[in-house]
Design a protein around this motif. Structure first.
Motif, PDB file in Angstrom:
ATOM      1  N   ALA A 601      20.442 -17.616 -50.544  1.00  0.00           N
ATOM      2  CA  ALA A 601      19.475 -18.690 -50.343  1.00  0.00           C
ATOM      3  C   ALA A 601      19.261 -18.857 -48.844  1.00  0.00           C
ATOM      4  O   ALA A 601      20.212 -18.807 -48.060  1.00  0.00           O
ATOM      5  CB  ALA A 601      19.974 -19.995 -50.959  1.00  0.00           C
ATOM      6  N   PHE A 602      17.999 -19.037 -48.445  1.00  0.00           N
ATOM      7  CA  PHE A 602      17.670 -19.189 -47.029  1.00  0.00           C
ATOM      8  C   PHE A 602      16.661 -20.314 -46.870  1.00  0.00           C
ATOM      9  O   PHE A 602      15.736 -20.470 -47.678  1.00  0.00           O
ATOM     10  CB  PHE A 602      17.079 -17.897 -46.466  1.00  0.00           C
ATOM     11  N   ALA A 603      16.837 -21.103 -45.819  1.00  0.00           N
ATOM     12  CA  ALA A 603      15.896 -22.159 -45.485  1.00  0.00           C
ATOM     13  C   ALA A 603      15.759 -22.218 -43.975  1.00  0.00           C
ATOM     14  O   ALA A 603      16.765 -22.159 -43.245  1.00  0.00           O
ATOM     15  CB  ALA A 603      16.347 -23.511 -46.038  1.00  0.00           C
ATOM     16  N   GLY A 604      14.532 -22.303 -43.485  1.00  0.00           N
ATOM     17  CA  GLY A 604      14.293 -22.408 -42.052  1.00  0.00           C
ATOM     18  C   GLY A 604      13.172 -23.380 -41.769  1.00  0.00           C
ATOM     19  O   GLY A 604      12.191 -23.480 -42.529  1.00  0.00           O
ATOM     20  N   TYR A 605      13.299 -24.118 -40.656  1.00  0.00           N
ATOM     21  CA  TYR A 605      12.305 -25.136 -40.312  1.00  0.00           C
ATOM     22  C   TYR A 605      12.179 -25.192 -38.798  1.00  0.00           C
ATOM     23  O   TYR A 605      13.189 -25.204 -38.080  1.00  0.00           O
ATOM     24  CB  TYR A 605      12.727 -26.492 -40.860  1.00  0.00           C
ATOM     25  N   GLY A 606      10.943 -25.216 -38.304  1.00  0.00           N
ATOM     26  CA  GLY A 606      10.707 -25.342 -36.874  1.00  0.00           C
ATOM     27  C   GLY A 606       9.626 -26.376 -36.602  1.00  0.00           C
ATOM     28  O   GLY A 606       8.640 -26.478 -37.351  1.00  0.00           O
ATOM     29  N   TYR A 607       9.806 -27.142 -35.528  1.00  0.00           N
ATOM     30  CA  TYR A 607       8.846 -28.187 -35.199  1.00  0.00           C
ATOM     31  C   TYR A 607       8.549 -28.142 -33.709  1.00  0.00           C
ATOM     32  O   TYR A 607       9.467 -28.226 -32.874  1.00  0.00           O
ATOM     33  CB  TYR A 607       9.394 -29.563 -35.579  1.00  0.00           C
ATOM     34  N   ASN A 608       7.295 -27.989 -33.385  1.00  0.00           N
ATOM     35  CA  ASN A 608       6.842 -27.962 -32.000  1.00  0.00           C
ATOM     36  C   ASN A 608       6.422 -29.373 -31.608  1.00  0.00           C
ATOM     37  O   ASN A 608       5.467 -29.915 -32.160  1.00  0.00           O
ATOM     38  CB  ASN A 608       5.664 -26.983 -31.869  1.00  0.00           C
ATOM     39  N   TYR A 609       7.147 -29.979 -30.650  1.00  0.00           N
ATOM     40  CA  TYR A 609       6.808 -31.347 -30.237  1.00  0.00           C
ATOM     41  C   TYR A 609       6.230 -31.374 -28.829  1.00  0.00           C
ATOM     42  O   TYR A 609       6.240 -32.407 -28.150  1.00  0.00           O
ATOM     43  CB  TYR A 609       8.032 -32.264 -30.325  1.00  0.00           C
ATOM     44  N   GLY A 610       5.715 -30.227 -28.375  1.00  0.00           N
ATOM     45  CA  GLY A 610       5.088 -30.188 -27.060  1.00  0.00           C
ATOM     46  C   GLY A 610       3.792 -30.967 -27.031  1.00  0.00           C
ATOM     47  O   GLY A 610       3.172 -31.251 -28.062  1.00  0.00           O
ATOM     48  N   ASN A 611       3.350 -31.294 -25.824  1.00  0.00           N
ATOM     49  CA  ASN A 611       2.137 -32.102 -25.664  1.00  0.00           C
ATOM     50  C   ASN A 611       0.901 -31.262 -25.404  1.00  0.00           C
ATOM     51  O   ASN A 611      -0.210 -31.762 -25.480  1.00  0.00           O
ATOM     52  CB  ASN A 611       2.315 -33.093 -24.499  1.00  0.00           C
ATOM     53  N   GLN A 666      10.255 -21.745 -43.907  1.00  0.00           N
ATOM     54  CA  GLN A 666      10.462 -20.718 -44.932  1.00  0.00           C
ATOM     55  C   GLN A 666      11.545 -21.170 -45.896  1.00  0.00           C
ATOM     56  O   GLN A 666      12.580 -21.717 -45.493  1.00  0.00           O
ATOM     57  CB  GLN A 666      10.874 -19.381 -44.305  1.00  0.00           C
ATOM     58  N   LEU A 667      11.305 -20.941 -47.183  1.00  0.00           N
ATOM     59  CA  LEU A 667      12.300 -21.117 -48.240  1.00  0.00           C
ATOM     60  C   LEU A 667      12.351 -19.825 -49.040  1.00  0.00           C
ATOM     61  O   LEU A 667      11.309 -19.242 -49.359  1.00  0.00           O
ATOM     62  CB  LEU A 667      11.942 -22.283 -49.160  1.00  0.00           C
ATOM     63  N   GLU A 668      13.568 -19.383 -49.363  1.00  0.00           N
ATOM     64  CA  GLU A 668      13.689 -18.145 -50.128  1.00  0.00           C
ATOM     65  C   GLU A 668      15.010 -18.130 -50.886  1.00  0.00           C
ATOM     66  O   GLU A 668      16.034 -18.612 -50.384  1.00  0.00           O
ATOM     67  CB  GLU A 668      13.609 -16.932 -49.198  1.00  0.00           C
ATOM     68  N   ALA A 669      14.975 -17.592 -52.094  1.00  0.00           N
ATOM     69  CA  ALA A 669      16.181 -17.408 -52.904  1.00  0.00           C
ATOM     70  C   ALA A 669      16.096 -16.042 -53.569  1.00  0.00           C
ATOM     71  O   ALA A 669      15.020 -15.616 -54.001  1.00  0.00           O
ATOM     72  CB  ALA A 669      16.319 -18.503 -53.955  1.00  0.00           C
ATOM     73  N   ASN A 670      17.234 -15.353 -53.621  1.00  0.00           N
ATOM     74  CA  ASN A 670      17.279 -14.010 -54.202  1.00  0.00           C
ATOM     75  C   ASN A 670      18.503 -13.898 -55.092  1.00  0.00           C
ATOM     76  O   ASN A 670      19.565 -14.449 -54.783  1.00  0.00           O
ATOM     77  CB  ASN A 670      17.363 -12.936 -53.115  1.00  0.00           C
ATOM     78  N   ILE A 671      18.351 -13.195 -56.192  1.00  0.00           N
ATOM     79  CA  ILE A 671      19.479 -12.907 -57.071  1.00  0.00           C
ATOM     80  C   ILE A 671      19.392 -11.443 -57.476  1.00  0.00           C
ATOM     81  O   ILE A 671      18.301 -10.907 -57.679  1.00  0.00           O
ATOM     82  CB  ILE A 671      19.492 -13.838 -58.301  1.00  0.00           C
ATOM     83  N   GLU A 672      20.554 -10.795 -57.531  1.00  0.00           N
ATOM     84  CA  GLU A 672      20.572  -9.358 -57.793  1.00  0.00           C
ATOM     85  C   GLU A 672      21.806  -9.003 -58.613  1.00  0.00           C
ATOM     86  O   GLU A 672      22.920  -9.419 -58.287  1.00  0.00           O
ATOM     87  CB  GLU A 672      20.574  -8.604 -56.463  1.00  0.00           C
ATOM     88  N   TYR A 673      21.593  -8.241 -59.666  1.00  0.00           N
ATOM     89  CA  TYR A 673      22.691  -7.730 -60.499  1.00  0.00           C
ATOM     90  C   TYR A 673      22.824  -6.234 -60.223  1.00  0.00           C
ATOM     91  O   TYR A 673      21.914  -5.452 -60.484  1.00  0.00           O
ATOM     92  CB  TYR A 673      22.396  -7.974 -61.976  1.00  0.00           C
ATOM     93  N   ARG A 674      23.960  -5.833 -59.663  1.00  0.00           N
ATOM     94  CA  ARG A 674      24.181  -4.459 -59.224  1.00  0.00           C
ATOM     95  C   ARG A 674      25.140  -3.749 -60.171  1.00  0.00           C
ATOM     96  O   ARG A 674      26.149  -4.332 -60.587  1.00  0.00           O
ATOM     97  CB  ARG A 674      24.758  -4.453 -57.807  1.00  0.00           C
ATOM     98  N   PHE A 675      24.839  -2.509 -60.489  1.00  0.00           N
ATOM     99  CA  PHE A 675      25.667  -1.763 -61.431  1.00  0.00           C
ATOM    100  C   PHE A 675      25.612  -0.277 -61.108  1.00  0.00           C
ATOM    101  O   PHE A 675      24.629   0.217 -60.551  1.00  0.00           O
ATOM    102  CB  PHE A 675      25.190  -2.006 -62.872  1.00  0.00           C
ATOM    103  N   PRO A 676      26.677   0.457 -61.443  1.00  0.00           N
ATOM    104  CA  PRO A 676      26.712   1.893 -61.157  1.00  0.00           C
ATOM    105  C   PRO A 676      25.957   2.686 -62.213  1.00  0.00           C
ATOM    106  O   PRO A 676      25.788   2.244 -63.353  1.00  0.00           O
ATOM    107  CB  PRO A 676      28.208   2.209 -61.187  1.00  0.00           C
ATOM    108  N   ILE A 677      25.522   3.883 -61.822  1.00  0.00           N
ATOM    109  CA  ILE A 677      24.876   4.803 -62.760  1.00  0.00           C
ATOM    110  C   ILE A 677      25.710   6.066 -62.914  1.00  0.00           C
ATOM    111  O   ILE A 677      26.097   6.443 -64.015  1.00  0.00           O
ATOM    112  CB  ILE A 677      23.448   5.155 -62.295  1.00  0.00           C
ATOM    113  N   ALA A 678      26.015   6.712 -61.809  1.00  0.00           N
ATOM    114  CA  ALA A 678      26.766   7.969 -61.878  1.00  0.00           C
ATOM    115  C   ALA A 678      27.305   8.297 -60.494  1.00  0.00           C
ATOM    116  O   ALA A 678      26.912   7.689 -59.487  1.00  0.00           O
ATOM    117  CB  ALA A 678      25.875   9.109 -62.387  1.00  0.00           C
TER     118      ALA A 678
END
Length: 784
Positions: A601-611, A666-678
């Motif tokens: 999960a990721f969250a980011g926020y930026g605010y420009n308070y310049g004049n 930005q808001l983002e969420a990721n989920i991943e199920y990893r498994f072997p093949i060979a």
């Protein structure tokens, strides 16, 4: 090409799980003619917590007898094939029960009851046996009382002072892991307080399961029978044991001797071929003596100060095993030495001299990397092919003080190989030069600030980097970035603090970009330039659950502030950016037998308070957030998602090649199920099923494009969702990843609230723009 399947949202989800569906059948290889073990199952009953039941069930699967267990390989995360199954023999069930019961005893379950079920099925002339073990684990033994009998006043005092940290607490579950942890804790406690000769073999526990009420004397046989029956009932309903920690008889006086640190001897030029035990008797060394420190050398490659500064043991102190290992780890992580060993030697009856043997790392090293890229998300002509080279030089021992010096040089070009005009082949030229000094200490004015002594892996980083990018016909970008920062560790936390960070950017806009500005005014905010004078803090924490080591956590928190103080100066107020930017990332993974479930999960926020009127809208573009690519929203190309549910930038895309999108949030969420093949020729082939959700937004209103602004009421509408699968080719030293993802929900899709109601490789938007719904991503390493 377009493939259309008239199906609903549920069907589309099922399509993403086709690999797992195809693998659900189970086949047998080399099946014997006699009945054979085809499947094993364990069911636990009893009043135990859900997490504990899952843990025990998973662990007990490993305690089937080899001759009573079906050997399986998995594909796509599901059992797929049984290989060389063993012939069924009922005697092997009893051995399995013995193994499982022994394991349950080690976990504090001494009254488990076992029953088994055997089912034989006939499939294709195969007689398949399914074994089902049903276990009533009963109640876990609890700790009734804890006592310590150490036979030494100092040991007894230390134990009493640290009693609050004991693992053995009244009413807590009993198991052998808890006992071992407590004994390890006590041994570590004693060795941190001078008892260098004390080891794990010198201490043990006595467990008393006797119910003292059974010792009651009575001549009445019925009364005696009642007492025994009551004791048996109490043992079933609430079994509890008394534990005593005691010391074995001591015949070696050094076991109970508290040692103090004597003199330190350093050998900073040790060779791997040296027999270190003979070096103290070698008279060919030159010596440098400072108080209780002696450095023995032949070439004079190192200054003694760096050795003293990173040694956490001092003459006269009690021997502390924590400081011993801390000194080894810190000296080894500086980078100047490839191997560090410290060997204590007993001098007199209570003094330890410390001998440091350090093998130098290669002082100078060089590396060269060649990279290739394909850029379809740039301005002007698309489908650019790029090539770049990176040259790096590393000096690991500057000024004989174990200071690292890293110099990097990069240059590259982007070519348009599809044009018929040969004068326009070269599209982009870039060149950059950077230099970093890494000092193995915190350079600051507080020389006697004791709080700094409690920090580990202390480093000061000084960096300067300059770059030049010439994008033909569009812009020329120049940048200079320099910073002064600190990095240190305390416990599981890594802190990075840059009190000074200066970034200078200058851009020359050429006629091609000026033309795009007229067509698309909002692009100006993506090419703003200026000065940044900031400071930033970052905390990184890695930790693993003690109760469940298969669960790992990663947390990163960061904050950057620019122009807060210097922006108060009138002459600088309109010359530098003033903003605050915060971001956080959390990763969690559960490793199972052969598979893994990972979450981010990721969250980011930026605010420009310049004049300044030009800058009070957004962050500078080089500080904004973006989504898409092999490490973010994988159904979208690099920086091609957003902003919000805006279609303004997509409409502009139909008129020019610009697609990059940046936002202040930005808001983002990721989920991943990893498994072997060979595994093929030692190379591991694996796969994954994943889903990504998120987007980027602006935080300030924009009348031209109001849908680009974040609002909670539109959050579900603005979220983009991608699902997919991929291949991972693991060469041990690096991993290549190829992912394919589908835009399940695209906020820019004008129909069905952005959801896909048909599986289409691409689609035509109302403005005539052709949009790919499937993204292919090539990456190095795991996405998170």
């Amino acid at each position: 090409m377009q493939l259309t399947v008239k199906t609903g949202f549920l069907s589309l989800l099922m399509l993403s799980l086709l690999p797992a569906m195809f693998s659900s059948c189970t086949t047998v290889k080399n099946a014997p003619a006699a009945p054979f073990v085809f499947d094993n199952k364990i069911t636990l009953s009893g009043n135990i917590p859900k997490d504990e039941k899952i843990r025990l069930t998973t662990e007990l699967e490993n305690y089937w007898d080899d001759s009573a267990k079906a050997r399986k390989i998995t594909q796509f995360g599901v059992s797929h094939r049984v290989i060389d199954p063993p012939v069924f023999d009922s005697a092997n069930i009893n051995r399995s029960i013995n193994f499982m019961n022994a394991y349950l005893n080690s976990q504090g379950y001494y009254y488990a009851q076992f029953s088994d079920s055997v089912k034989i099925d006939s499939v294709n002339d195969e007689r398949r046996v399914k074994l089902h073990m049903i276990i009533d684990v009963g109640k876990n033994i609890t700790i009734d009382s804890v006592s310590y009998n150490l036979g030494d006043t100092t040991l007894q005092r230390l134990t009493s002072e640290e009693q609050k940290n004991t693992f053995l607490k009244k009413g807590k579950p009993y198991n052998k892991e808890v006992i071992n942890s407590e004994l390890d804790r006590l041994v570590s406690l004693y060795r941190r307080n001078g008892f260098y000769g004390f080891t794990r073999e010198d201490i043990y526990t006595v467990v008393d399961s006797m119910d003292t009420r059974l010792l009651e004397l009575t001549l009445d046989p019925f009364k005696q029978a009642q007492i025994i029956a009551d004791a048996a009932r109490r043992r079933r309903e609430n079994p509890s044991w008394d534990i005593e920690v005691t010391k074995r008889p001591t015949f070696d006086s050094s076991k109970l001797t508290q040692y103090h640190i004597g003199r330190m001897y350093y050998y900073p030029e040790t060779k791997l071929s040296d027999f270190v035990d003979s070096l103290p008797n070698d008279s060919s060394f030159l010596e440098l003596k400072r108080r209780n420190l002696t450095m023995r050398y032949k070439k004079g490659l190192f200054n003694y100060r760096v050795l003293r500064e990173h040694t956490y043991m001092r003459n006269g102190d009690l021997y502390n095993e924590s400081d011993y290992f801390k000194s080894i780890n810190t000296l080894g992580q500086i980078g100047a030495w490839q191997q560090v060993d410290i060997r204590p030697r007993i001098r007199d009856k209570d003094t330890l001299d410390m001998y440091f043997y350090l093998v130098p790392a290669l002082k100078h090293s060089y590396s060269a990397d060649l990279e290739g890229s394909r850029n379809t998300a740039d301005i002007g002509l698309g489908n650019l092919w790029g090539v770049s080279t990176n040259l790096t030089y590393n000096n690991r021992n500057v000024w004989k003080s174990a200071i690292q010096s890293i110099t990097s040089f990069r240059t590259g070009v982007e070519l348009n190989l599809l044009t018929s005009n040969q004068d326009r082949v070269l599209q982009t030229f870039l060149i950059s030069l950077g230099h970093t000094y890494v000092f193995p200490k915190l350079i600051q004015p507080f020389k006697n600030w004791r709080a700094l002594n409690r920090l580990d892996n202390k480093r000061t980083l000084v960096t300067v980097n300059g770059s030049y990018v010439d994008r033909r016909d569009y812009y020329r970008l120049r940048s200079l970035v320099t910073s002064w920062g600190y990095e240190f560790k305390k416990g599981n936390n890594v802190w990075l603090y840059k009190p000074f960070n200066l970034e200078l950017y200058g851009i020359d806009t050429l006629h091609g970009l000026d033309t795009l500005f007229k067509i698309n005014p909002f692009l100006r905010t993506s090419f703003n330039s200026g000065k940044v004078l900031s400071q930033n803090h970052t905390l990184i924490r890695n930790y693993t659950s003690i109760a469940n080591p298969n669960r790992s956590h990663y947390l990163r928190l960061g904050i950057e502030e620019a122009g807060g103080l210097f922006g108060l100066i009138g002459g600088l107020r309109d010359q530098i950016y003033r903003y605050i930017k915060v971001e956080g990332e959390y990763r969690f993974s559960i490793k199972m037998n052969k598979t893994e479930l990972a979450f981010r999960a990721f969250a980011g926020y930026g605010y420009n308070y310049g004049n300044d009127t030009l800058r009070d809208k957004t962050l500078p573009f080089f500080k904004q957030f973006s989504a898409g690519g092999p490490y973010s929203m994988r159904a979208w190309g690099l920086r091609q998602l957003g902003l919000g549910s805006s279609v303004q930038s997509e409409a502009d895309t139909s008129q020019n090649g610009y697609r990059d999108r940046f936002g202040d949030m930005q808001l983002e969420a990721n989920i991943e199920y990893r498994f072997p093949i060979a595994t093929i020729a030692g190379i591991k082939i694996a796969s994954a099923l994943f889903a990504d959700a998120g987007n980027v937004w602006n935080v300030k209103s924009n009348q031209v494009d109001p849908k680009a602004r974040f609002s909670f009421k539109n959050l579900l509408t603005d979220l983009a969702i991608g699902v997919g699968t991929g291949l991972r080719i693991d060469f041990s030293y690096f991993l290549i990843r190829l992912d394919m993802a589908y835009k399940l929900k695209d906020p820019a899709r004008p129909t069905n609230n952005g959801w896909a109601n048909a599986l289409q490789w691409n689609e035509i938007r109302p403005n005539g723009l052709k949009v790919n719904n499937v993204g292919f991503q090539l990456g190095i390493g795991l996405p998170f």
